[in-house]
Scaffold this motif. Structure first.
Motif, short mmCIF file in Angstrom:
data_model
loop_
_atom_site.label_atom_id
_atom_site.label_comp_id
_atom_site.label_asym_id
_atom_site.label_seq_id
_atom_site.Cartn_x
_atom_site.Cartn_y
_atom_site.Cartn_z
N ASP A 1 -30.52 33.58 -34.30
CA ASP A 1 -31.83 33.68 -33.56
C ASP A 1 -32.71 33.79 -34.86
O ASP A 1 -32.74 35.10 -34.76
N ARG A 2 -33.98 33.11 -35.53
CA ARG A 2 -35.27 33.47 -36.09
C ARG A 2 -35.66 33.29 -35.75
O ARG A 2 -36.60 32.79 -36.62
N THR A 3 -36.38 33.40 -34.46
CA THR A 3 -37.93 32.91 -34.53
C THR A 3 -38.16 34.03 -34.26
O THR A 3 -37.21 35.14 -34.24
N VAL A 4 -39.94 34.58 -34.59
CA VAL A 4 -39.81 35.13 -35.15
C VAL A 4 -40.76 35.22 -34.08
O VAL A 4 -41.54 35.16 -32.27
N ARG A 5 -41.60 36.88 -34.01
CA ARG A 5 -41.79 37.85 -32.91
C ARG A 5 -43.04 36.64 -32.68
O ARG A 5 -43.88 36.70 -33.18
N ASP B 1 -46.10 39.15 -31.48
CA ASP B 1 -46.89 40.13 -33.43
C ASP B 1 -46.94 39.93 -34.58
O ASP B 1 -47.26 40.18 -35.36
N GLN B 2 -45.38 38.81 -34.75
CA GLN B 2 -45.83 39.04 -36.60
C GLN B 2 -46.49 37.03 -36.61
O GLN B 2 -47.06 37.24 -37.84
N VAL B 3 -46.68 36.59 -36.20
CA VAL B 3 -47.65 35.76 -35.96
C VAL B 3 -48.53 35.78 -35.71
O VAL B 3 -49.94 35.26 -36.64
N GLU C 1 -42.39 41.91 -25.76
CA GLU C 1 -40.58 42.18 -25.53
C GLU C 1 -39.74 42.69 -24.99
O GLU C 1 -38.67 42.08 -24.08
#
Length: 451
Positions: A152-156, A158-160, A193
């Motif tokens: 799973d490489r999906t960014v969180r 709060d990272q975006v 999350e």
């Protein structure tokens, strides 16, 4: 079978709680029908057919009319109705003092995945259709899992997105969005999350959208709820509706109602928080710095001198922050203005909302600005009222003692006045002439004595 009095002449009203889409029809025909049978399914579809186009309710209709459409007797109607009620497709309410006797609320069927994951419903279906058919239905509605050996490489979130700045601007209009105010407007330690992981068993991730995330953060801040409690409330409220088609606005409204009606679930949290409210250090209530830096629940509790806020205050604070998009400082200042400055002991909700609405339209940013500008406005209004009263007093006093302040009287008025004076003088002279003098009076008296 439970007893219930049903008569063919009883009028009923049919209502719905949603819309049946293609997925819901799949559930009806493949999952519900084997359990309830075609007669009950026909009654359910007949209920839907009676709905007024574009409305969520029907005209008044009698049991006899419904039975005629299906060829049911009253007993058959009752039997099939109980099947629909038992499986959750119909809810029945008895009306009191109304033109109709019963209200039938049509419930949207559960989504296939939700139905098959329900232990009771899936077991009943397995018993009715057998193992082979049951496995076929599972395969029909099974969603393909992700391939193995994937990462799973999906960014969180709060990272975006800049959580503090982004959510502050969503919380307030642009004129209110100031970076230095963001530190206390939200509890940014709330972990979305973590809350979502605790709801994965019941709610799909597709249930959450950016607007729902923002709202849940606001609600967590307003109610001071942690991740576990918020997840518990969401599971209890949406576990049977998460797969139903709902718009974001519908989800948001239900989330707000969820927090307002969660008294029992929040009670154990509140018992622990009553002591916390007493320990929270709240500065001088009249200081604007205190208003800006204190959570409304703590500030208003201290202002009212209570340990725990009433349900009305909790609902008001939630409405001001969520719906009116006001900052904590403005909310605290509005309470201070209403309760201390204006001394509104009865505390009118409409009065408080009118204050906040006026401040929002004028674009006040801080509690200090709002209170200072409102004080100037109040003083100006008071000054104008005093001037008006003074002018009124001067006008009334002048009328009482006024003679020829406006100049000489007109000629016609003077002539009329002279005529009136002459007439009065003539009448007086005539009257005096008729009154006897002393000698005449003595003569009259002597005559009377002589008689």
């Amino acid at each position: 079978m439970m007893e219930r009095e049903l008569s063919g002449t009883d009028l009923c009203l049919i209502m719905s709680n949603g819309v049946v889409d293609r997925e819901a029809y799949q559930s009806l025909y493949y999952l519900y029908q084997p359990i309830i049978g075609v007669k009950a399914l026909g009654l359910y579809q007949t209920f839907w057919s009676e709905m007024i186009p574009g409305k969520t309710k029907s005209q008044y209709i009698s049991h006899a009319e419904l039975g005629t459409l299906l060829g049911f007797s009253v007993d058959e109607f009752k039997e099939e109705l109980f099947k629909l009620e038992g499986i959750g497709l119909i809810r029945t309410f008895e009306a009191k003092q109304a033109a109709y006797r019963y209200v039938y609320q049509i419930r949207v069927p559960l989504a296939p995945n939700t139905f098959l994951n329900d232990g009771v419903l899936s077991s009943l279906l397995f018993y009715r259709v057998g193992e082979i058919r049951f496995r076929a239905l599972q395969n029909r509605f099974r969603t393909d899992p992700l391939p193995k050996n994937v990462v799973d490489r999906t960014v969180r979130f709060d990272q975006v997105f800049d959580v503090k700045a982004g959510l502050a601007s969503a919380h307030q209009p642009k004129s209110y969005a100031k970076q230095e105010r963001a530190a206390y407007e939200f509890d940014y330690s709330f972990d979305l999350e973590e809350m979502k992981r605790q709801t994965d068993r019941f709610l799909p991730r597709s249930f959450y959208t950016k607007s729902i995330d923002h709202l849940l953060l606001k609600l967590a801040y307003v109610t001071q709820s942690n991740e576990a409690l918020m997840a518990e409330l969401l599971n209890a409220r949406f576990r049977h509706e998460a797969y139903l088609p709902m718009t974001d606005s519908e989800k948001q409204e239900r989330c707000k109602q969820m927090m307002l009606s969660a008294k029992q679930k929040l009670s154990r949290e509140k018992k622990a928080k009553v002591a916390v409210l007493e320990e929270v250090e709240v500065g001088e209530l009249s200081e604007t710095e205190t208003m800006e830096g204190t959570h409304p629940k703590h500030y208003v509790a201290k202002l009212r001198k209570v340990k725990a806020l009433s349900e009305r205050d909790e609902e008001l604070i939630q409405q001001l922050i969520i719906d009116y998009e006001m900052s904590s400082g403005i909310v605290n200042a509005a309470y201070y203005y209403a309760l201390v400055i204006k001394k509104d002991n009865r505390f009118s909700k409409n009065f408080l909302l009118s204050i906040v609405d006026d401040w929002k339209q004028k674009g006040y940013v801080t509690a200090a600005e709002a209170l200072a500008k409102t004080k100037e406005q109040d003083e100006l209004i008071s000054k104008k009222q005093d001037q008006k009263q003074e002018r009124s007093r001067q006008t009334v006093g002048g009328r009482r003692g006024r003679s020829n302040a406006t100049g000489p009287n007109p000629k016609w008025l003077q002539e009329e006045k002279e005529k009136q004076q002459q007439y009065e003088a003539t009448k007086k002279a005539d009257f005096e002439a008729e009154v006897p003098d002393d000698e005449e009076m003595e003569r009259i008296l002597r005559e009377l004595k002589g008689k």
